[in-house]
Design an enzyme around this catalytic site. Structure first.
Site, PDB file in Angstrom:
ATOM      1  N   ASP A  21       6.976   4.847  11.546  1.00 29.96           N
ATOM      2  CA  ASP A  21       6.558   5.107  10.145  1.00 29.96           C
ATOM      3  C   ASP A  21       6.042   6.720  10.587  1.00 29.96           C
ATOM      4  OD1 ASP A  21       4.095   3.564   8.400  1.00 29.96           O
ATOM      5  OD2 ASP A  21       4.324   5.506   8.742  1.00 29.96           O
ATOM      6  N   ASP A 121       8.435   5.965   3.713  1.00 32.47           N
ATOM      7  CA  ASP A 121       8.306   6.878   5.118  1.00 32.47           C
ATOM      8  C   ASP A 121       8.122   5.738   6.106  1.00 32.47           C
ATOM      9  OD1 ASP A 121       5.813   4.951   5.235  1.00 32.47           O
ATOM     10  OD2 ASP A 121       4.640   7.313   6.189  1.00 32.47           O
ATOM     11  N   GLU A 122       9.034   4.622   6.040  1.00 34.22           N
ATOM     12  CA  GLU A 122       9.188   3.807   7.100  1.00 34.22           C
ATOM     13  C   GLU A 122      10.918   3.122   7.213  1.00 34.22           C
ATOM     14  OE1 GLU A 122       6.312   0.063   6.535  1.00 34.22           O
ATOM     15  OE2 GLU A 122       5.450   1.733   5.846  1.00 34.22           O
TER      16      GLU A 122
HETATM   17  P1  TTP Z   1       1.631   4.952   4.887  1.00 35.84           P
HETATM   18  O1  TTP Z   1       2.529   5.114   5.824  1.00 35.84           O
HETATM   19  O2  TTP Z   1       0.663   4.119   4.788  1.00 35.84           O
HETATM   20  O3  TTP Z   1       0.374   6.237   5.462  1.00 35.84           O
HETATM   21  P2  TTP Z   1       1.006   7.245   5.884  1.00 35.84           P
HETATM   22  O4  TTP Z   1       1.875   8.302   6.322  1.00 35.84           O
HETATM   23  O5  TTP Z   1      -0.419   8.450   5.091  1.00 35.84           O
HETATM   24  O6  TTP Z   1      -0.532   7.527   7.224  1.00 35.84           O
HETATM   25  P3  TTP Z   1      -0.320   6.699   8.483  1.00 35.84           P
HETATM   26  O7  TTP Z   1       0.663   6.504   8.413  1.00 35.84           O
HETATM   27  O8  TTP Z   1       0.036   8.101   9.902  1.00 35.84           O
HETATM   28  O9  TTP Z   1      -1.149   6.044   8.944  1.00 35.84           O
HETATM   29  O10 TTP Z   1       1.908   5.749   3.574  1.00 35.84           O
HETATM   30  C1  TTP Z   1       2.906   6.275   2.988  1.00 35.84           C
HETATM   31  C2  TTP Z   1       2.100   7.309   1.711  1.00 35.84           C
HETATM   32  O11 TTP Z   1       2.658   6.031   0.658  1.00 35.84           O
HETATM   33  C3  TTP Z   1       1.040   7.683   2.383  1.00 35.84           C
HETATM   34  O12 TTP Z   1       1.840   9.010   2.335  1.00 35.84           O
HETATM   35  C4  TTP Z   1       1.183   8.522   0.373  1.00 35.84           C
HETATM   36  C5  TTP Z   1       1.780   7.109   0.450  1.00 35.84           C
HETATM   37  N1  TTP Z   1       0.718   6.196   0.070  1.00 35.84           N
HETATM   38  C6  TTP Z   1      -0.284   5.773  -1.461  1.00 35.84           C
HETATM   39  O13 TTP Z   1       0.005   6.505  -2.267  1.00 35.84           O
HETATM   40  N2  TTP Z   1      -1.285   4.784  -1.269  1.00 35.84           N
HETATM   41  C7  TTP Z   1      -1.693   3.563  -0.105  1.00 35.84           C
HETATM   42  O14 TTP Z   1      -2.769   2.659  -0.430  1.00 35.84           O
HETATM   43  C8  TTP Z   1      -1.120   4.162   0.389  1.00 35.84           C
HETATM   44  C9  TTP Z   1      -1.534   3.013   1.868  1.00 35.84           C
HETATM   45  C10 TTP Z   1       0.089   5.242   0.766  1.00 35.84           C
HETATM   46 MG    MG Z   2       3.291   7.021   7.238  1.00 32.71          MG
HETATM   47 MG    MG Z   3       4.002   4.085   5.877  1.00 26.44          MG
END
Ligand code: TTP
Ligand code: MG
Ligand code: MG
Length: 376
Positions: A21, A121-122
């Site tokens: 991630d 992102d995963e």
């Molecule tokens: P995540 O992987 O949940 O969050 P992140 O990458 O920003 O932070 P981390 O993994 O370090 O905790 O989500 C990936 C992307 O998806 C995030 O950069 C932006 C988008 N996203 C939204 O637009 N709204 C949301 O509520 C979430 C959780 C994510």
């Molecule tokens: Mg992330």
């Molecule tokens: Mg994610």
């Protein structure tokens, strides 16, 4: 040396799954585009357009999270929390993040036997066979992948390692950012016990509240509940899922995304070697196996890759893309031989494990292209 002894023998036939991630993904993409904003709170916003600052926060970097600013909160609240702090508020630029995501995913898939991209992102990577089902090796492999992503894209990610998708997913989120969390099978229960039930994929606020009524808050509490009770509360399928998940059991496979498909073969050498004749012999054998498979399945390939584990445990990968698709044996054999020869020229180490693969595949049955695009 016990460490090496352990490396040479598969310790279990369990699967080894990575969940990768990317850290604060949208905000990190903005930081690489404009390094000047690094170090300040960066807030990525979805503006609703109703008024100048109406809308919600998409994500933030970790500096902003220190102030309680995180995904989902109103932009107005974020502004309040950061009132006297020099901060960077930016609108989402999804196209730009998607372009980066596609490139990273196409790099990540090269490190897996099975690869499943599940969100922007995963991804899950089934790497068991590559690391010989050894958890110690898998940790080094995860570090190698993290370093590659950092070097190529200047982005950090977190990797969870576990025997199934649920454990690896919870683990990738456990110590963010920029971390590797390794949960081998014998640590699964201790890892899960103290966690909130909301850490289990599928348990949101609704189910959390339902379970709270029967005094289930942590995963160890969930494990105490009889399967009949869970199935009565949530239905047969979901009840069984919660019952098994609380015990760290989950059998779902890493499902290959068609566009990232590849065919690979990997072997451990009987003895570590640099002997050209022996290495070429092995490459020949592996190439033949791949060739037999593509003949049988009527597949053509455009790219050839090699992976080499050296006797100092370092891992090296190289690949080459042809100008046109091929279904030829020689293109696999000669190119992988060349790639490994180049690798050996850069070091005096011996090879202990060796793999080759073909990717960028095209299905000769026509219509269907397995790999639409790989933008390297
Ligand atoms: P995540 O992987 O949940 O969050 P992140 O990458 O920003 O932070 P981390 O993994 O370090 O905790 O989500 C990936 C992307 O998806 C995030 O950069 C932006 C988008 N996203 C939204 O637009 N709204 C949301 O509520 C979430 C959780 C994510
Ligand atoms: Mg992330
Ligand atoms: Mg994610």
């Amino acid at each position: 040396m016990p460490f090496f002894k352990e490396l040479s023998a598969p310790v279990s036939s369990d699967r080894i799954i990575f969940h990768v991630d990317l850290d604060y993904f949208f905000a990190q993409c903005e930081e690489i585009r404009n390094p000047d904003i690094k170090g300040k709170p960066v807030i990525i916003c979805v503006y609703s357009g109703r008024s100048e600052n109406s809308g919600a926060v998409s994500t933030t970097n970790y500096e902003a999270r220190e102030y309680g600013v995180k995904s989902g909160i109103p932009i107005r609240d974020a502004q309040t929390y950061l009132k006297d702090v020099e901060s960077i508020f930016l609108p989402v630029d999804r196209e730009y993040y998607e372009a980066i995501s596609i490139r990273i995913m196409s790099t990540l898939k090269d490190f897996a036997i099975h690869f499943e991209n599940t969100s922007i992102d995963e991804a899950y990577l089934d790497v068991g066979k590559i690391v010989n089902y050894n958890y110690q090796t898998s940790e080094r492999y995860a570090l190698h992948i993290k370093n590659k992503i950092k070097i190529i894209y200047n982005l950090t990610c977190s990797i969870g390692i576990g025997p199934n998708k649920i454990i690896s997913k919870i683990a990738s989120n456990y110590k963010k950012p920029n971390a590797i969390t390794l949960i081998p099978p014998k640590k699964v229960i201790d890892f899960l016990n103290p966690l909130s039930i909301t850490k289990l994929p599928g348990i949101g606020t609704k189910y959390k509240n339902k379970l709270k009524k029967i005094e289930v808050n942590q995963i160890q509490d969930l494990r105490e509940v009889k399967i009949d009770t869970l199935q009565h509360m949530f239905g047969v399928k979901l009840g069984l899922y919660f019952y098994l998940a609380s015990r760290g059991i989950h059998n779902e496979k890493v499902i290959d995304n068609k566009k990232f498909e590849q065919i690979s073969r990997i072997i451990t050498l009987k003895e570590n070697t640099r002997d050209e004749k022996e290495i070429v012999n092995k490459i020949n054998g592996l190439s033949l196996e791949l060739y037999t498979r593509i003949q049988k399945e009527k597949i053509r390939y455009k790219s050839i890759g090699v992976i080499v584990f050296m006797d100092d445990l370092t891992i090296h990968t190289r690949s080459k893309t042809l100008d046109t698709y091929s279904d030829d044996f020689n293109n696999i054999f000669i190119n992988s031989k060349e790639l490994i020869k180049n690798l050996l020229n850069e070091t005096s180490l011996k090879i202990r494990r060796l793999g080759i693969k073909i990717f960028n595949l095209e299905d000769l049955h026509g219509q269907k292209t397995l790999l639409d695009f790989i933008n390297k």
